[in-house]
Design a protein around this motif. Structure first.
Motif, PDB file in Angstrom:
ATOM      1  N   SER A  76     -43.718  -9.114 -21.887  1.00 32.01           N
ATOM      2  CA  SER A  76     -43.240  -7.759 -21.642  1.00 32.01           C
ATOM      3  C   SER A  76     -41.735  -7.764 -21.854  1.00 32.01           C
ATOM      4  O   SER A  76     -41.008  -8.522 -21.205  1.00 32.01           O
ATOM      5  CB  SER A  76     -43.575  -7.305 -20.224  1.00 32.01           C
TER       6      SER A  76
ATOM      7  N   PHE B  79     -41.148  -4.813 -17.927  1.00 34.99           N
ATOM      8  CA  PHE B  79     -41.830  -5.429 -16.793  1.00 34.99           C
ATOM      9  C   PHE B  79     -41.415  -4.796 -15.468  1.00 34.99           C
ATOM     10  O   PHE B  79     -42.223  -4.704 -14.531  1.00 34.99           O
ATOM     11  CB  PHE B  79     -41.527  -6.928 -16.777  1.00 34.99           C
TER      12      PHE B  79
ATOM     13  N   VAL C  36     -41.149 -12.815 -19.773  1.00 34.55           N
ATOM     14  CA  VAL C  36     -40.534 -11.551 -19.375  1.00 34.55           C
ATOM     15  C   VAL C  36     -39.139 -11.503 -19.964  1.00 34.55           C
ATOM     16  O   VAL C  36     -38.310 -12.396 -19.720  1.00 34.55           O
ATOM     17  CB  VAL C  36     -40.469 -11.420 -17.840  1.00 34.55           C
TER      18      VAL C  36
ATOM     19  N   SER D   5     -35.700  -9.340 -20.104  1.00 37.78           N
ATOM     20  CA  SER D   5     -34.930  -8.258 -19.493  1.00 37.78           C
ATOM     21  C   SER D   5     -33.659  -8.045 -20.310  1.00 37.78           C
ATOM     22  O   SER D   5     -33.134  -8.972 -20.916  1.00 37.78           O
ATOM     23  CB  SER D   5     -34.589  -8.577 -18.033  1.00 37.78           C
TER      24      SER D   5
ATOM     25  N   ALA E  50     -37.695 -11.203 -12.537  1.00 37.29           N
ATOM     26  CA  ALA E  50     -39.091 -10.932 -12.172  1.00 37.29           C
ATOM     27  C   ALA E  50     -39.610 -11.861 -11.086  1.00 37.29           C
ATOM     28  O   ALA E  50     -40.770 -11.760 -10.679  1.00 37.29           O
ATOM     29  CB  ALA E  50     -39.978 -11.046 -13.407  1.00 37.29           C
TER      30      ALA E  50
END
Length: 256
Positions: free
Chosen positions: A102, A106, A130, A132, A174
């Motif tokens: 993601s 996420f 994940v 970001s 996360a």
């Protein structure tokens, strides 16, 4: 309206202005999961990360909340499977994926269930990635300091303390390492700059949920203020991005 539904209001704009990701990020993923992984992507938008994986020959299934964004994605990448669904409630298929990923989506998922649901999709030895995205100090630093006065005037989101240095952004947003669901967790950082004209930068802002949620009066005032400051600085602005990659390598067993 939930902020996470605003992205589908103008899918063509989103596709045009949202940044992609550094090639090195996918090189790192390939090192971890191999050259031909079976991938499930959550929240692909219009394919900012998807296209890079497809170019590498990866088999991608994408789960996207917005029908509008999904439509653009299907048009761009017709070879992939695109499922329109809310991942939080999507009936999970059997665990068969080498990689669940993601990218800058996420944080919109239910924090109580998102990691475990992802892990339940992985084959033994698979990985959850994940990505970001953070706006960090650098680029046109004086502009980003000065523009806070625009946000103070028209919004409630001014960054009084300024932008963080890339090295000061905490790892693992996360909280993968705290779940106990992975054999190991690793982190990688990618810092890069992007240049925008006044019009390009204002279009970029129009793809952000917080800006889209403003009243028309506030948004117009904010954009006039920001645009004037970019024009005064020469008509362009450089923004520095940090992409953080967190990868949880699954235990060599499926969850009970």
């Amino acid at each position: 309206m939930s902020l996470r539904t605003t992205f589908g209001e103008d899918p063509e704009l989103y596709d045009r202005v949202r940044p992609t990701y550094p090639r090195e990020l996918f090189d790192e993923l390939a090192r971890i999961v191999g050259d031909r992984p079976k991938v499930l992507e959550i929240g692909p938008g219009t394919g900012q990360a998807t296209a890079a994986m497809v170019e590498r020959g990866w088999q991608v299934t994408a789960v996207e909340l917005s029908p509008g964004l999904a439509g653009v994605l299907r048009h761009k990448l017709p070879a992939i499977e695109v499922i329109v669904a809310d991942f939080d409630t999507w009936p999970l298929p059997p665990p068969s994926y080498d990689l669940v990923i993601s990218a800058t989506a996420f944080h919109w998922l239910d924090p109580q269930t998102r990691v475990r649901r992802c892990v339940e999709l992985l084959r033994p030895g698979g990985a959850l990635a994940v990505v970001s995205t953070h706006h960090v100090a650098g680029g046109s630093e004086q502009f980003f300091a000065d523009v806070q006065s625009c946000y103070e005037r028209f919004t409630d989101d001014a960054t009084a303390d300024g932008l963080p240095d890339a090295d000061d952004v905490p790892e693992d947003p996360a909280n993968l390492a705290k779940t106990g669901l992975f054999g190991s967790v690793e982190f990688h950082r990618f810092v890069w700059n992007a240049d925008y004209s006044t019009a390009e930068y204002l279009e970029l802002l129009s793809s952000y949920s917080g800006h889209r949620a403003l009243t028309t009066e506030r948004r117009d005032g904010l954009y006039d203020c920001i645009g004037a400051r970019i024009d005064a600085a020469g008509g362009s602005v450089t923004k520095r991005y940090l992409n953080q990659l967190s990868v949880g390598n699954s235990l060599n067993q499926t969850l009970a």
